[in-house]
Design a protein around this motif. Sequence first.
Motif, PDB file in Angstrom:
ATOM      1  N   PHE A   1       0.484  -0.799   0.099  1.00 19.71           N
ATOM      2  CA  PHE A   1       0.213   0.482   0.197  1.00 19.71           C
ATOM      3  C   PHE A   1       0.889   1.208  -0.292  1.00 19.71           C
ATOM      4  O   PHE A   1      -0.162   1.818   0.335  1.00 19.71           O
ATOM      5  N   GLU A   2       1.723   0.614  -0.062  1.00 21.60           N
ATOM      6  CA  GLU A   2       2.409   2.338  -0.326  1.00 21.60           C
ATOM      7  C   GLU A   2       2.956   3.188  -2.266  1.00 21.60           C
ATOM      8  O   GLU A   2       2.394   2.338  -2.959  1.00 21.60           O
ATOM      9  N   VAL A   3       2.839   3.878  -2.807  1.00 22.41           N
ATOM     10  CA  VAL A   3       2.601   5.287  -3.325  1.00 22.41           C
ATOM     11  C   VAL A   3       4.353   4.966  -3.961  1.00 22.41           C
ATOM     12  O   VAL A   3       5.992   4.976  -3.732  1.00 22.41           O
ATOM     13  N   VAL A   4       3.919   4.140  -5.073  1.00 22.11           N
ATOM     14  CA  VAL A   4       5.769   3.652  -6.233  1.00 22.11           C
ATOM     15  C   VAL A   4       5.368   4.834  -7.217  1.00 22.11           C
ATOM     16  O   VAL A   4       6.936   5.956  -7.495  1.00 22.11           O
ATOM     17  N   ASP A   5       4.671   5.243  -7.469  1.00 27.30           N
ATOM     18  CA  ASP A   5       4.465   6.835  -8.219  1.00 27.30           C
ATOM     19  C   ASP A   5       3.382   7.619  -8.494  1.00 27.30           C
ATOM     20  O   ASP A   5       2.375   7.350  -8.100  1.00 27.30           O
ATOM     21  N   TYR A   6       3.845   8.292  -9.729  1.00 27.07           N
ATOM     22  CA  TYR A   6       2.698   9.074  -9.664  1.00 27.07           C
ATOM     23  C   TYR A   6       3.068  10.513 -10.804  1.00 27.07           C
ATOM     24  O   TYR A   6       4.656  10.577 -10.985  1.00 27.07           O
TER      25      TYR A   6
END
Length: 363
Positions: free
Chosen positions: A271-276
Amino acid sequence: MRKVLVVEDDRFISAIFSLFLKDLGFDIIGRCKDGVAALEECKSNRPDIVLMDIHLEGDLDGIQAAEHIQRECEVPVIFVSSDTSHDVVERAVFSNSYGYLVKPITKKELGITMELAYYKHKADVDQKRREQSFRNYISKAPIAMTIVQDGMIRYLNNLALDLFKTHYMEDIVGTSLVDFVDDEFVPMLESVLADDFSEEIEPFHLQIKTFHQKPLKVMVHASRILFNQRPAFQFGLVEISGFMACVDELKKWREAALTGAGPVLVINRLFEVVDYNPAFREYVNPAFDMRGHSVFTMRPWMNIDRGALANIFNQETTDSVTISIETTTHLLECRGYVLNNDQGETEKILVVLREAKPKGQME
């Protein structure tokens, strides 16, 4: 001139055999009375054929001596005996002899048997060397290779063992190839194995299972061969799990790019942000780089239902799903695309905005 070793403990019979053989044009390189001496003579002088009595003096009878000679020297042995009892004949057959002459014998009978034995042994040796050369080729091949005969795995090289995730050939050899193929792909494999007419077999792909039941996608290059003098299939297996996972991911990125409104977020199994992308950042507007942060620690800036995300990963679905994200200013209606790794496990979720509703307008 072909060289012959005569092994006979009866001096008179030995002399008769020698006369016959000389008349037939053979070169007699020696005469022995026991099996041990015959084995040593074969190691030293390498005859083309051995004429062997069965009941000999010493520790080895003729059949035992013949087994040693064929195993250690690769010389064909023809038995000559007056004993036609079932047990003796059966032992001679299982010793892989090249003939069994019953005393008394004629010169013509001896000559025909000698010629047949010589040429049959030569053909056997040539076939054995071809098969050994073929095994060496498979063993050193740069891809995983396996031989399948009557649907059963008969041989595989070290790269194929690595592919099936085992170090032991006995784990695989002797089992049905179908047992290692995903049920969906069994009809495809069976149609290939059952086709006796097509000269060429087009490459095809299968989803197989390792020895420990892990799924793998492979491209199969198949050809028909002779193995142990019987029809078989040679399969070259190239793992394409990683390639197919990349293809699937590219398809989902393409669909997302064509149907989305611009903002994109990628979340992993933790549930971690990998990219955006910058468009997504404009809606969330945090004061820091969100990469590596759990989405659940950023609730002042965005709120995603934890249960909904957990269900996506647990279900390991291949379909896109609806995801709602609430920011300080908007309610973002998104679609989530499941991205799998090369083991077919859900690895990431690609979140793409479909519609953004300002909170003020919602009220």
